[in-house]
Motif scaffolding. Structure first.
Motif, short mmCIF file in Angstrom:
data_model
loop_
_atom_site.label_atom_id
_atom_site.label_comp_id
_atom_site.label_asym_id
_atom_site.label_seq_id
_atom_site.Cartn_x
_atom_site.Cartn_y
_atom_site.Cartn_z
N THR A 242 0.86 -1.19 0.00
CA THR A 242 0.00 0.00 0.00
C THR A 242 0.89 1.24 0.00
O THR A 242 2.13 1.14 0.05
CB THR A 242 -0.89 0.03 1.26
N ASP A 243 0.26 2.41 0.03
CA ASP A 243 1.04 3.65 0.11
C ASP A 243 1.33 4.03 1.56
O ASP A 243 1.96 5.06 1.82
CB ASP A 243 0.28 4.79 -0.58
N ASP A 244 0.85 3.23 2.48
CA ASP A 244 1.02 3.57 3.89
C ASP A 244 2.40 3.17 4.41
O ASP A 244 3.08 2.32 3.83
CB ASP A 244 -0.02 2.84 4.74
N HIS A 245 2.76 3.79 5.52
CA HIS A 245 3.95 3.34 6.23
C HIS A 245 3.72 1.90 6.68
O HIS A 245 2.58 1.50 6.99
CB HIS A 245 4.18 4.24 7.46
N VAL A 246 4.78 1.10 6.75
CA VAL A 246 4.59 -0.31 7.08
C VAL A 246 3.95 -0.50 8.46
O VAL A 246 3.20 -1.46 8.68
CB VAL A 246 5.94 -1.08 6.96
N LEU A 247 4.20 0.43 9.39
CA LEU A 247 3.60 0.31 10.72
C LEU A 247 2.09 0.53 10.65
O LEU A 247 1.31 -0.21 11.26
CB LEU A 247 4.26 1.29 11.70
N SER A 248 1.70 1.54 9.87
CA SER A 248 0.26 1.80 9.72
C SER A 248 -0.41 0.64 8.98
O SER A 248 -1.50 0.19 9.36
CB SER A 248 0.04 3.09 8.94
#
Lengths: 350, 272
Positions: A242-248
């Motif tokens: 996804t385009d999210d940070h891996v933590l999110s």
């Protein structure tokens, strides 16, 4: 009188989370049903489920092994080839869709698109590319072995009494028509990624519930009394598409899976949720159950989870079981050595 | 090697055919002095290396060694000119064991083969594995034998030549039971034979000469011809695993021919 007044100590943070007793949260898990000595247990799921499989076996439970390892080969070689990790040699099953797809395929109701991947003249089963790490000699051999594998999976689904499934990911790669999901991104172990052939998908709560319900219905046709124990892998994502940070992305994924597991357990008497996820990954554990990479679960974490399980499901066959209590650690054959295809994605980190 | 060549022959129950065979061969073979050390089943695993000696760790094994060797119960590896290792789990039984539980897709017969495992449950499943893993398991199985462990011990002390005589194939008399008809009919016996011949050498430690029975002594590539099989006992018991004295004599002649050839080669090399 307050409606909370009659609630037991486990319902209150102050009494439910004793300080200085990390890993031993009493009453976190209440079993819904018993597992008897004659119950045949089948296991599947993400790489955390490999720990559960090993510990259940070590504890004397009758964990099915539909595809026993050939004799004489070293343990490491066998694990590299997917032997003994789960109840059949399907490798890691990260998503509920993959589980449903496997059940459908084993019962002749579906055929995956692009079953065979190739790489450098070797051929791989795209649904379990890691179980033959050096690939096979021919496309035909992959297909023939897959048919035999499916036969064993079908037998497993028909004969199991308890199915332990660890939900691992919501993110997956699918064929562009959406008909087939793959356990790894094409091009990671084998195959070739082409945007026209594959699409990324992040499964939603509704989709996962629907897949698990469909799985339950399908397997239930031949095995109406099977029970299911759902767990959620506490291991965060290695990478996100996804385009999210891996933590999110990881938080989203685990939150959805946790919610699905809780929902399924609340809807069916024959499904229970085993809360290893919160035991290991909540802030209560202060991160002590993770290795230095803050991603993989350490031995203490696995032990804490299995101790919680065994408090509710005591060891049944003491002759088969290895000692398992707080003071005596069981050597986990999988320590640091779980076979996790998704970890290969780390190679793509810049 | 000059004068008498002192040969130490070590093995398990298959040593019997070799010792009986030696009685046929010895009268026509000058220059070789053979001493046999043997014990049945897995007892020879208790023969351990202590310095330059192979020493039995149990009284039972010690007694067996004395009987077979006519007096000795330990082997001084430095006083031996050549070694012959016989059977000790190294043989075609390994591939039969593997075939019983695991088969690659090249094999046609899919059903359990109970005659290879009379104690097995009727529905014991056969697991499919890749051709590559089948061959690797076979080599691992042949390597994980008393024979190979013993050879490694010997080679850690001496560089004297070692000859490994594989245990015999099953007796051709096994075919008379009809149990193998399906497997032969499916072509799997020739597949077993081909794979055994192909991969057996991969398990042989370096500098060891593997001695397999010549084709004239074999039927279907996988059975010892009945003229070399052990005859049935009076009570009807038929030993399908061991071979007779003629077999042992034939194998010994092959080993001794190899020894002579190696000695000549060595002599030529020294002369050059």
């Amino acid at each position: 009188m307050s409606p909370y007044a009659e609630r037991p100590p486990r319902n209150f943070w102050k009494t439910g989370i004793p300080r200085n007793e990390i890993g031993n949260i009493r009453d976190l898990y209440h079993r819904k049903f018993e597992i008897s000595a004659s119950d045949r247990i089948a296991t599947a799921g993400s790489c955390f489920a490999q720990h559960i499989t090993a510990r259940l076996r070590a504890s004397g439970y009758d964990v099915m092994d539909m595809e026993p390892a050939p004799p004489w080969l070293p343990e490491g070689v066998l694990r590299d080839h997917g032997y003994g990790l789960f109840s059949a040699r399907y490798g890691n099953i990260y998503t509920a869709r993959q589980l449903l797809q496997l059940a459908r395929e084993s019962m002749g109701e579906a055929t995956p698109a692009r079953t065979v991947w190739d790489r450098k003249g070797r051929y791989y089963d795209s649904q379990r590319p890691a179980v033959d790490p050096r690939g096979l000699d021919s496309r035909e051999e992959v297909l023939a072995l897959r048919l035999e594998h499916l036969r064993q999976v079908r037998r497993m689904f028909a004969n199991m009494d308890v199915f332990v499934f660890t939900l691992g990911l919501t993110e997956a790669w699918m064929s562009s028509d959406g008909s087939t999901v793959y356990p790894t991104a094409p091009g990671t172990i084998a195959g070739k990624f082409q945007a026209s052939d594959y699409v990324f998908h992040n499964f939603t709560f509704d989709e996962i519930v629907s897949d698990l319900e469909a799985f339950r219905d399908l397997v239930g046709q031949n095995n109406p009394d099977f029970r299911m124990i759902l767990t959620v892998s506490p291991v965060p994502l290695t990478a996100t598409a996804t385009d999210d940070h891996v933590l999110s992305a990881s938080t989203y994924s685990k939150s959805v899976l946790r919610a699905v597991a809780g929902h399924m357990a609340s809807m069916h008497e024959s499904i229970e949720y085993f809360p290893s996820f919160e035991l290991i990954s909540s802030h209560v554990a202060q991160g002590k159950f993770f290795n230095e990479n803050l991603r993989t679960v350490n031995t203490e974490g696995v032990e804490a989870a299995m101790r919680m399980f065994l408090q509710q499901h005591p060891v049944l066959d003491k002759h088969r079981a290895r000692a398992f209590d707080q003071t005596e650690r069981v050597a986990d054959p999988l320590d640091e050595e779980t076979r996790c295809e998704d970890e290969l994605l780390e190679a793509f980190a810049k | 090697m000059t004068g008498t060549t002192r040969v130490c022959v070590l093995g398990n129950s298959h040593l019997a055919s070799m010792k009986s065979g030696w009685e046929q061969v010895s009268d026509h073979t000058d220059g070789y002095e053979l001493t046999f050390f043997g014990a049945p089943k897995a007892m020879m695993d208790d023969l351990v290396l202590e310095g330059r000696f192979l020493v039995p760790q149990t009284d039972k094994l010690k007694a067996k060694l004395r009987i077979f060797s006519e007096g000795s119960d330990k082997v001084d590896l430095k006083r031996v000119d050549a070694f012959i290792i016989v059977g000790l789990q190294f043989g075609p039984r390994r591939i039969a064991q593997l075939y019983r539980s695991h088969r690659s897709m090249a094999f046609e017969w899919r059903e359990p083969l109970r005659e290879l495992s009379p104690m097995a449950e009727k529905d014991e499943p056969v697991t499919a594995i890749s051709e590559r893993l089948f061959s690797e398991a076979l080599v691992a199985g042949l390597t994980d034998t008393m024979a190979v462990r013993l050879i490694e011990n010997i080679q850690s002390v001496t560089e004297r030549p070692v000859y490994l005589v594989s245990a015999p194939f099953f007796s051709e008399l096994a075919l008379e039971t009809g149990d193998w008809d399906t497997v032969i009919g499916a072509g799997d016996v020739s597949r077993l034979a081909q794979r055994y011949r192909k991969f057996v050498r991969h398990a042989v430690p370096g500098d060891v000469t593997l001695i397999l029975p010549p084709n004239r002594m074999i039927r279907h590539g996988f059975f010892t011809a009945k003229e070399f099989a052990v005859p049935a006992l009076d009570d009807g018991f038929q030993d399908l695993v061991h071979a007779n004295a003629d077999y042992g004599a034939a194998m010994l002649r092959t080993v001794l021919a190899n020894m002579r050839k190696a000695a000549l080669t060595q002599k030529d090399a020294q002369a050059a």
